[in-house]
Enzyme design. Structure first.
Site, short mmCIF file in Angstrom:
data_model
loop_
_atom_site.label_atom_id
_atom_site.label_comp_id
_atom_site.label_asym_id
_atom_site.label_seq_id
_atom_site.Cartn_x
_atom_site.Cartn_y
_atom_site.Cartn_z
N VAL A 16 1.90 1.97 -3.55
CA VAL A 16 0.77 2.56 -4.27
C VAL A 16 0.58 4.01 -3.83
CG1 VAL A 16 -1.73 2.41 -4.65
CG2 VAL A 16 -0.35 0.33 -4.60
N HIS A 17 0.72 4.26 -2.56
CA HIS A 17 0.60 5.61 -2.01
C HIS A 17 1.64 6.54 -2.63
CE1 HIS A 17 -0.42 8.63 0.99
NE2 HIS A 17 0.84 8.69 1.39
N SER A 18 2.85 6.04 -2.80
CA SER A 18 3.91 6.87 -3.41
C SER A 18 3.56 7.23 -4.85
CB SER A 18 5.26 6.16 -3.34
OG SER A 18 5.36 5.10 -4.28
N LEU A 56 0.84 -1.20 0.00
CA LEU A 56 0.00 0.00 0.00
C LEU A 56 0.87 1.25 0.00
CD1 LEU A 56 -2.83 1.19 0.07
CD2 LEU A 56 -2.79 0.98 2.56
N HIS A 116 1.02 10.02 -4.84
CA HIS A 116 1.67 11.31 -4.58
C HIS A 116 2.37 11.83 -5.84
CE1 HIS A 116 1.41 12.51 -0.33
NE2 HIS A 116 1.18 11.22 -0.12
#
Length: 113
Positions: free
Chosen positions: A84-86, A81, A89
């Site tokens: 994916v978060h990076s 996750l 951003h």
């Protein structure tokens, strides 16, 4: 020895992911600042700030490219996750920088009236 290599690879991957998050966040913040500078008529500052944003964005993109190259060489970790978060951003920062270019141009034209 194999376990040590896996741990180092995970650490490197985490460093790349965190680099993307930090650099993308900084690029987005600089793009927002560039828009604000253009809004008050500081075109030179706006352009310089947007250039800084794009330079920092390049750093984030380079980290992403390194991760992609590792994956292409079949040297990758499980997608988390956080990974994916990076990417979220990074894409947001790219969008902000692209829009900042347009906003700066628009404010430049409006400030001439």
């Amino acid at each position: 020895m194999m376990e040590e290599t896996v741990t180092k690879d995970k650490e490197k991957n985490l460093q790349l992911v965190m680099s993307i998050i930090v650099d993308a966040g900084n690029a987005k913040a600089l793009a927002v600042k560039a828009i604000k500078e253009a809004k008050i008529g500081n075109q030179d500052t706006a352009q310089a700030t947007l250039k800084k944003a794009r330079d920092v964005l390049t750093d984030a993109h380079n980290a992403q490219t390194e991760m992609l190259m590792q994956e292409a060489q079949e040297n990758y970790d499980v997608v988390t996750l956080l990974t994916v978060h990076s990417q979220d951003h990074l894409m947001t920062a790219i969008t902000y920088c692209d829009l900042a270019t347009d906003f700066i141009d628009i404010y430049n034209k409006l400030n001439k009236f």
